[in-house]
Design a protein around this motif. Structure first.
Motif, PDB file in Angstrom:
ATOM      1  N   GLY A   1      70.602  82.944  56.432  1.00 20.87           N
ATOM      2  CA  GLY A   1      69.770  81.837  55.967  1.00 20.87           C
ATOM      3  C   GLY A   1      69.631  81.800  54.459  1.00 20.87           C
ATOM      4  N   ALA A   2      70.380  82.631  53.748  1.00 24.68           N
ATOM      5  CA  ALA A   2      70.188  82.754  52.308  1.00 24.68           C
ATOM      6  C   ALA A   2      70.876  81.651  51.503  1.00 24.68           C
ATOM      7  CB  ALA A   2      70.698  84.118  51.846  1.00 24.68           C
TER       8      ALA A   2
ATOM      9  N   SER B   1      71.110  77.584  64.553  1.00 28.52           N
ATOM     10  CA  SER B   1      70.057  76.740  65.126  1.00 28.52           C
ATOM     11  C   SER B   1      70.233  76.599  66.633  1.00 28.52           C
ATOM     12  CB  SER B   1      70.074  75.355  64.477  1.00 28.52           C
ATOM     13  OG  SER B   1      71.278  74.681  64.761  1.00 28.52           O
ATOM     14  N   LEU B   2      69.179  76.151  67.257  1.00 31.78           N
ATOM     15  CA  LEU B   2      69.201  75.862  68.692  1.00 31.78           C
ATOM     16  C   LEU B   2      68.773  74.410  68.872  1.00 31.78           C
ATOM     17  CD1 LEU B   2      69.482  77.215  71.568  1.00 31.78           C
ATOM     18  CD2 LEU B   2      66.984  77.291  71.556  1.00 31.78           C
ATOM     19  N   LYS B   3      69.578  73.658  69.613  1.00 32.96           N
ATOM     20  CA  LYS B   3      69.273  72.237  69.839  1.00 32.96           C
ATOM     21  C   LYS B   3      69.160  71.993  71.331  1.00 32.96           C
ATOM     22  CE  LYS B   3      72.155  69.901  66.378  1.00 32.96           C
ATOM     23  NZ  LYS B   3      73.226  68.907  66.241  1.00 32.96           N
TER      24      LYS B   3
ATOM     25  N   ASP C   1      65.900  81.757  60.978  1.00 33.17           N
ATOM     26  CA  ASP C   1      65.761  82.345  59.641  1.00 33.17           C
ATOM     27  C   ASP C   1      65.218  81.332  58.636  1.00 33.17           C
ATOM     28  OD1 ASP C   1      66.883  84.998  60.257  1.00 33.17           O
ATOM     29  OD2 ASP C   1      68.697  83.821  60.660  1.00 33.17           O
ATOM     30  N   TYR C   2      64.205  80.625  59.053  1.00 32.41           N
ATOM     31  CA  TYR C   2      63.655  79.581  58.201  1.00 32.41           C
ATOM     32  C   TYR C   2      63.045  80.172  56.933  1.00 32.41           C
ATOM     33  CZ  TYR C   2      61.304  75.303  56.811  1.00 32.41           C
ATOM     34  OH  TYR C   2      60.899  74.204  56.107  1.00 32.41           O
ATOM     35  N   GLY C   3      62.465  81.383  57.075  1.00 34.85           N
ATOM     36  CA  GLY C   3      61.838  82.031  55.917  1.00 34.85           C
ATOM     37  C   GLY C   3      62.858  82.277  54.812  1.00 34.85           C
TER      38      GLY C   3
ATOM     39  N   LYS D   1      62.878  70.590  57.821  1.00 26.59           N
ATOM     40  CA  LYS D   1      61.838  71.115  58.695  1.00 26.59           C
ATOM     41  C   LYS D   1      62.390  72.265  59.537  1.00 26.59           C
ATOM     42  CE  LYS D   1      58.727  67.983  57.648  1.00 26.59           C
ATOM     43  NZ  LYS D   1      57.468  68.335  56.975  1.00 26.59           N
ATOM     44  N   LYS D   2      61.514  73.172  59.898  1.00 23.27           N
ATOM     45  CA  LYS D   2      61.932  74.272  60.769  1.00 23.27           C
ATOM     46  C   LYS D   2      62.286  73.728  62.155  1.00 23.27           C
ATOM     47  CE  LYS D   2      60.555  78.764  62.558  1.00 23.27           C
ATOM     48  NZ  LYS D   2      59.524  79.792  62.597  1.00 23.27           N
TER      49      LYS D   2
END
Lengths: 412, 264
Positions: free
Chosen positions: A277-278, A286-288, A314-316, A330-331
């Motif tokens: 996520g960097a 992601s999961l959809k 890994d939104y953070g 958005k997360k």
């Protein structure tokens, strides 16, 4: 280079014995015109044409070997009235070979997974989003893949194996005639850095599907590249580089009838290069998922609903790496869509309305269409596309592309 | 002797009805439901069939629209599977439509859209909606179940030189059909429905179905041409069947997504 495979295969098919009697070559097609006018101003232009083009589409098919196969081609001869240029686009060109328990299709072909309506979960194959924005007929949303595709019919299920030696990215608005959000306003230019050679970016896909009761189920796997580009700004050169990172997707779906309604759903995990996520310019894993229902309202009226969510992993790390001043995704992205369709006067008038609302981004998209068949050959479609929301959101960025469009078609 | 004369008199009195010429008695009305059950059998005459179909839709002003289709059907008991491919006009060429019909539950329907290579399931609850933009509804094509209607014998009469029963069929559930009742002309020689008049809720003639050409092919009575005319809009649809083949042994696997996607 990109046409070598389909051309070789088509030649191979043509030299195969035609069977007895030799079937005639079928020839069909259409003259089409798409005129799309912007409703607002953009780039100093008011009410300019978003698109004004004429197409001659030619479609041909020839069977061979007493039904053991066929060759199919669909070519578009395009003329852009704005650019004053013409080109030839091979929409599809492939050979089919039918065996007792399997079918093989090789060449440029449209591949679609799932049955979602304009919100794609397992359908990872290439799309032309500019066609959707300017109001071309829906078939132009899908782009062909140069692929070899085998379908193997097992006793209870179907196995599908796809190999795509050349990568085809999505076609996206470039910010010139079609407005789109550009986070790098000060960039001096844009360049692609990967993949340098389409032949070095092969893709593979597998699916297994089965019908049980009144429902169809599928399990899908794809490995290849993300068709949406990842962007990176180089402060030294002032250039923005775009690339299509590697990714894989594991998903599945169902569709089926329960009583008077059709229910469908899809779910997929996307594993991207940027698992940490960097890299804020590349998609995180992601999961959809999507659930949808369609129902007949009596007569020819029908309505369809969809609800979809995408969770970013890994939104953070993504938030921490995002440069100051950049709008954050958005997360969780949540969407709802509604589609209404009807058909009047023996299905010669067809009104359609599609509404999409992004709950998390608070942006939206509305498409209305009214199609009239004047006779067997001639049809006219009048429609509008409206986008709304903030300038950086998925649909809000296209706000200045709001348009009215007319599609005329003469088929033969 | 007096007794003998008396006995003879009583005997003659008692025998009078028998000696009298027979009175004309009214013939019993034919059993309408039985006739309709014999009509219904024709829906399942062939195990499987292949047709080329030309649909001609004629508007009030005389303008026509034409659809050409290729169709295959197969029965399993009272379940039926149908596969249709559109051949003309060009904007629908290659579109596939598959129906699995069940007499006691909702049909299952699939639509294949070749331009995006997508198979969709479509909702199938409304049997009263138009079949492909024609004057026929899905129910007209698949047929109503005999027990869904009350049947009454109306009269016998000749139609196009053929002796026919005329049966009135009224839906038991008034909300289940687009019509209030229908009159059905059934040929006495083969129990084939050759004409149907549909009346709306105001008992006004809504539409008329006629079998224009009926032939026995491979021992099976086969419609070669039929017409449905909407009397209220003056719009009609005629359906012509050619290249008809029955009982060729179409495999069950033909009625799957694999063949839905493949042009015949």
């Amino acid at each position: 280079m990109k046409l070598i495979i389909p051309l070789l295969l088509c030649v191979a098919a043509l030299v195969l014995p035609p069977g007895k009697p030799a079937p005639a070559m079928e020839l069909h097609g259409a003259f089409q015109n798409n005129a799309s006018m912007r409703l607002a101003g953009y780039g100093g232009r008011d009410h300019d044409w978003l698109n004004l083009e004429t197409k001659l589409q030619v479609e041909t098919r020839r069977a061979f070997g007493d039904g053991k196969g066929d060759v199919f081609g669909k070519l578009d001869f395009n003329y852009g009235h704005i650019t004053g240029r013409g080109d030839v686009e091979i929409r599809e060109l492939y050979v089919n070979r039918y065996f007792s328990k399997s079918d093989v299709r090789a060449g440029k072909q449209i591949i679609t997974w799932g049955s979602s309506d304009l919100v794609f979960v397992t359908d990872v194959f290439p799309k032309d989003w500019t066609s959707l924005i300017v109001g071309r007929p829906m078939e132009y949303l899908k782009k062909g893949s140069e692929a070899v595709r085998g379908q193997f019919y097992l006793s209870e299920s179907t196995l599908e194996i796809i190999f795509i030696p050349t990568f085809t990215p999505d076609t996206l608005p470039d910010g010139e005639r079609l407005a789109a959000y550009n986070p790098f306003q000060d960039a001096t230019g844009m360049a692609g850095i990967q993949p340098p050679d389409r032949l070095r970016s092969p893709e593979a896909a597998f699916a297994i599907s089965k019908t049980a009761g009144t429902y169809d189920y599928s399990l899908n796997f794809y490995t290849g590249r993300d068709r949406r580009p990842a962007l990176a700004y180089d402060a030294v050169s002032g250039m923005v580089f775009h690339r299509n990172p590697r990714m894989w997707m594991l998903g599945g779906g169902f569709k089926g009838a329960s009583g008077a309604k059709v229910f469908r759903g899809e779910i997929a995990y996307y594993h991207t290069e940027d698992v940490s996520g960097a890299d804020p310019g590349a998609r995180n894993a992601s999961l959809k998922y999507l659930v949808g229902a369609d129902a007949s309202l009596g007569g020819n009226k029908s309505i369809g609903f969809q609800f979809s969510q995408e969770f970013m992993f890994d939104y953070g790390a993504y938030s921490a790496a995002l440069p100051a001043g950049f709008p954050a995704e958005k997360k969780v992205q949540s969407l709802i869509t509604v589609r209404f369709m009807d058909a009047w006067r023996y299905q010669t008038f067809k009104p359609k309305l599609f509404f999409l609302y992004d709950i998390s981004g608070r942006d939206w998209y509305v498409n209305g269409e009214y199609e009239k068949h004047l006779n067997d050959a001639v049809s006219v479609m009048i429609g509008f596309n409206l986008f709304g929301g903030r300038a950086h959101t998925m649909y809000g960025q296209f706000d200045q592309n709001d348009n009215l469009y007319v599609n005329f078609r003469y088929g033969f | 002797m007096k007794l003998t004369i008396f006995k003879t008199f009583v005997f003659l009195i008692l025998m009078l009805p028998a000696l009298a010429p027979p009175r004309p008695v009214s013939a019993a009305a034919p059993d309408a439901e039985d006739i309709m059950r014999k009509v219904d059998v024709h829906r399942y005459d062939a195990d499987d069939s292949t047709f080329s179909i030309t649909l001609v839709m004629k508007e009030k002003g005389g303008d026509t629209r034409t659809r050409k289709l290729a169709m295959k059907s197969k029965k399993t008991g009272r379940d039926k599977k149908i596969l249709i491919h559109f051949l003309e006009p060009s904007d629908v060429r290659g579109v596939g439509f598959m129906v699995w019909q069940y007499p006691k539950k909702d049909d299952e329907r699939w639509l294949y859209i070749p331009s995006v290579n997508m198979v969709k399931r479509i909702a199938a609850n409304d049997k009263r909606s138009s079949f492909m933009g024609t004057d026929f509804t899905y129910e007209d094509i698949s047929g109503r179940e005999v027990e869904d209607d009350k049947h009454k014998f109306v009269r016998s009469e000749k139609l196009n030189g053929e002796d026919c029963f005329v049966i009135q069929s009224t839906p038991r559930d008034a909300g289940s059909a687009e019509f209030a009742y229908r009159l059905v002309w059934v040929r006495k020689d083969n129990y084939f429905s050759v004409k149907e008049q549909y009346f709306d809720k105001k008992k006004k003639l809504l539409k008329v179905y006629t079998v224009d050409d009926l032939e026995k092919l491979q021992g099976i009575w086969t419609i070669k041409r039929m017409t449905m005319k909407n009397e209220q809009t003056d719009h009609s649809t005629s359906v012509t069947y050619t290249d008809v083949k029955h009982n060729t042994g179409i495999p069950d696997t033909t009625f799957t997504e694999r063949y839905l996607k493949r042009m015949p």
